[in-house]
Design a protein around this motif. Structure first.
Motif, PDB file in Angstrom:
ATOM      1  N   UNK A   1       0.822  -1.213   0.000  1.00 36.53           N
ATOM      2  CA  UNK A   1       0.000   0.000   0.000  1.00 36.53           C
ATOM      3  C   UNK A   1       0.850   1.255   0.000  1.00 36.53           C
ATOM      4  N   UNK A   2       1.954   1.254   0.758  1.00 34.72           N
ATOM      5  CA  UNK A   2       2.723   2.506   0.799  1.00 34.72           C
ATOM      6  C   UNK A   2       3.418   2.805  -0.522  1.00 34.72           C
ATOM      7  N   UNK A   3       3.582   1.801  -1.365  1.00 34.98           N
ATOM      8  CA  UNK A   3       4.100   2.097  -2.710  1.00 34.98           C
ATOM      9  C   UNK A   3       3.064   2.823  -3.560  1.00 34.98           C
ATOM     10  N   UNK A   4       1.811   2.739  -3.136  1.00 28.39           N
ATOM     11  CA  UNK A   4       0.758   3.485  -3.826  1.00 28.39           C
ATOM     12  C   UNK A   4       0.543   4.843  -3.158  1.00 28.39           C
TER      13      UNK A   4
ATOM     14  N   UNK B   1     -16.540  -6.403  -5.144  1.00 35.02           N
ATOM     15  CA  UNK B   1     -15.531  -6.879  -4.196  1.00 35.02           C
ATOM     16  C   UNK B   1     -15.151  -5.805  -3.184  1.00 35.02           C
ATOM     17  N   UNK B   2     -14.881  -6.280  -1.961  1.00 33.01           N
ATOM     18  CA  UNK B   2     -14.423  -5.379  -0.904  1.00 33.01           C
ATOM     19  C   UNK B   2     -13.084  -5.873  -0.377  1.00 33.01           C
ATOM     20  N   UNK B   3     -12.252  -4.967   0.043  1.00 34.05           N
ATOM     21  CA  UNK B   3     -10.931  -5.311   0.561  1.00 34.05           C
ATOM     22  C   UNK B   3     -10.696  -4.491   1.814  1.00 34.05           C
ATOM     23  N   UNK B   4     -10.148  -5.147   2.837  1.00 32.53           N
ATOM     24  CA  UNK B   4      -9.800  -4.392   4.049  1.00 32.53           C
ATOM     25  C   UNK B   4      -8.303  -4.456   4.288  1.00 32.53           C
ATOM     26  N   UNK B   5      -7.709  -3.321   4.598  1.00 34.39           N
ATOM     27  CA  UNK B   5      -6.275  -3.259   4.854  1.00 34.39           C
ATOM     28  C   UNK B   5      -6.057  -2.654   6.230  1.00 34.39           C
ATOM     29  N   UNK B   6      -5.088  -3.243   6.955  1.00 35.39           N
ATOM     30  CA  UNK B   6      -4.902  -2.802   8.338  1.00 35.39           C
ATOM     31  C   UNK B   6      -3.839  -1.736   8.479  1.00 35.39           C
ATOM     32  N   UNK B   7      -2.854  -1.737   7.615  1.00 34.93           N
ATOM     33  CA  UNK B   7      -1.859  -0.653   7.661  1.00 34.93           C
ATOM     34  C   UNK B   7      -1.152  -0.526   6.314  1.00 34.93           C
TER      35      UNK B   7
ATOM     36  N   UNK C   1       1.645  -1.401   5.329  1.00 37.22           N
ATOM     37  CA  UNK C   1       2.505  -2.487   4.864  1.00 37.22           C
ATOM     38  C   UNK C   1       1.722  -3.691   4.355  1.00 37.22           C
ATOM     39  N   UNK C   2       0.418  -3.558   4.315  1.00 40.68           N
ATOM     40  CA  UNK C   2      -0.391  -4.616   3.710  1.00 40.68           C
ATOM     41  C   UNK C   2      -0.137  -4.677   2.208  1.00 40.68           C
TER      42      UNK C   2
END
Ligand code: A2G
Length: 391
Positions: free
Chosen positions: A341-344, A361-367, A369-370
């Motif tokens: 994610x941080x590359x985005x 579709x749904x996606x959940x990210x916690x931080x 670095x996911x």
């Protein structure tokens, strides 16, 4: 232009690409440039749900005038094709909660040879206001390119003097660029709500592809000047015409929304395949396009026929933004991408809730670095709206 208008990119319908300068109402009464065509399209905008999705502008382009001005120098709508005049059409639109746009040209003639604005700027601005027009596109054929900087500013002043709120759409930088002059985008964005800076779009993926490359390659210059009230216009949406696949249509919708750009369709609303109608009415794409922050999107990666675009959208919290993310695969093969994610540029500590724009579709990210892992079909897009989680 800070005139209170176009706080988000204008949405609607514009006649040009689909109906061009077809003035032959004798043999082609249903498709010629005439009041009937605009009334019919207006009815369709309402009946088919486009208006309620945000497509409220209905814009006349070239070829609405008679060949000559009248004896007092007034513009004359073609007496056969627009027999009830432009004010009648504006009233027709306003009764339906739509807005009417019109076209003129900062030159001696319009591109198709109808009377241009030179010598009549104040008079034409007044006419547009009197007719209750809501948007004016000022083209630049048959003009002196060294006059454009002054001329577009002056016309803006005359429009403003009328006290009618009219969105001002300028083809100004386009005619400078094709004459190897560097546009002064600061000046342009101060005086225009919209501006065209690339060639006319055509109903083909090649044409759309060139537009996307132009906006990506020149983003450092263009995106500086994009924001509420002032938008760069990559030209009309071709979705629903003859030559795009559904994937290519999604690609146009996605890129236009992430830029963000005006969403002005040029198609035949009487004859739309459901797959294209659904793309045009995609509420998640429209919400990205119409995000109130109006921040510009950026192409952050382009290699081997894959590109990635990102854009900060609302809501934000302590300097962290929600994000729209677009993967565009122009290749003949499916692409699989795994990316942090941080590359985005997505660094929110508490993560994100993301929804796919063109599926459920749904996606959940916690931080930050996911890892986001996606596969993008050949000649298609994958787009996410990721809302920051605020704890
Ligand atoms: O004239 C020009 O080509 C316009 N292009 C196009 O959009 C359309 O209005 C046409 C009508 O004759 C630009 O404004 C750059």
């Amino acid at each position: 232009l800070e005139n209170g208008l176009a706080r988000t990119p204008p949405m609607g319908w514009l006649a040009w690409e689909r109906f061009k300068c077809n003035t032959n109402c004798y043999s082609d009464p249903d498709n010629c440039i005439s009041e009937k065509l605009f009334m019919k399209m207006a009815d369709k905008l309402v009946e088919e749900g486009y208006r309620d999705a945000g497509y409220v502008h209905i814009n006349i382009d070239d070829c609405w005038m008679a060949q000559f001005r009248d004896s007092k120098g007034n513009m004359v709508p073609d007496p056969k094709r627009f027999s009830r005049g432009i004010k009648f059409l504006a009233d027709y639109m306003h009764k339906r909660r739509l807005k009417l746009g019109i076209y003129q040209d900062f030159g001696t003639f319009t591109c198709m040879g109808y009377p241009g604005i030179i010598g009549h700027m104040r008079q034409d601005a007044k006419a547009f206001a009197k007719w209750k027009v809501d948007m004016v596109k000022l083209d630049g054929c048959h003009s002196k390119v060294t006059d454009l900087d002054d001329g577009y500013v002056t016309m803006g002043k005359y429009l403003n003097e009328t006290n009618r709120s009219m969105i001002y759409s300028c083809s100004w930088p386009y005619y400078q660029l094709i004459n190897q002059l560097e546009p002064n985008y600061k000046l342009i964005s101060t005086h225009c709500n919209l501006w065209r800076n690339y060639h006319d779009i055509q109903d083909s993926w090649e044409s759309i592809s060139r537009v996307i490359d132009f906006f990506g390659d020149n983003q450092e210059v263009i995106s500086l000047h994009v924001g509420p009230g002032h938008w760069s216009d990559p030209d009309m949406l071709m979705i629903g015409n003859f030559h795009l696949t559904p994937g290519q249509a999604r690609a146009q919708m996605a890129v236009w929304s992430i830029l963000p750009a005006p969403l002005l369709m040029s198609n035949d609303l009487r004859d739309m395949k459901p797959v294209f109608k659904e793309i045009l009415l995609n509420a998640k794409a429209i919400a990205i396009d119409q995000d109130p922050l109006g921040l510009p999107g950026k192409r952050i990666y382009k290699k081997n026929h894959l590109e990635i675009w990102t854009r900060h959208i609302s809501p934000s919290n302590e300097g962290e933004f929600s994000c729209a993310v677009l993967f565009l695969n122009r290749d003949k093969y499916t692409k699989v991408v795994k990316i942090l994610l941080n590359e985005l540029g997505m660094n929110n500590k508490n993560g994100y809730h993301c929804v796919s724009v063109f599926s459920d579709q749904k996606y959940n990210f916690h931080d930050q670095n996911d890892i986001l892992s996606v596969s993008i079909e050949p000649m298609d897009v994958f787009m996410l709206n990721c809302q920051i989680i605020i704890k």
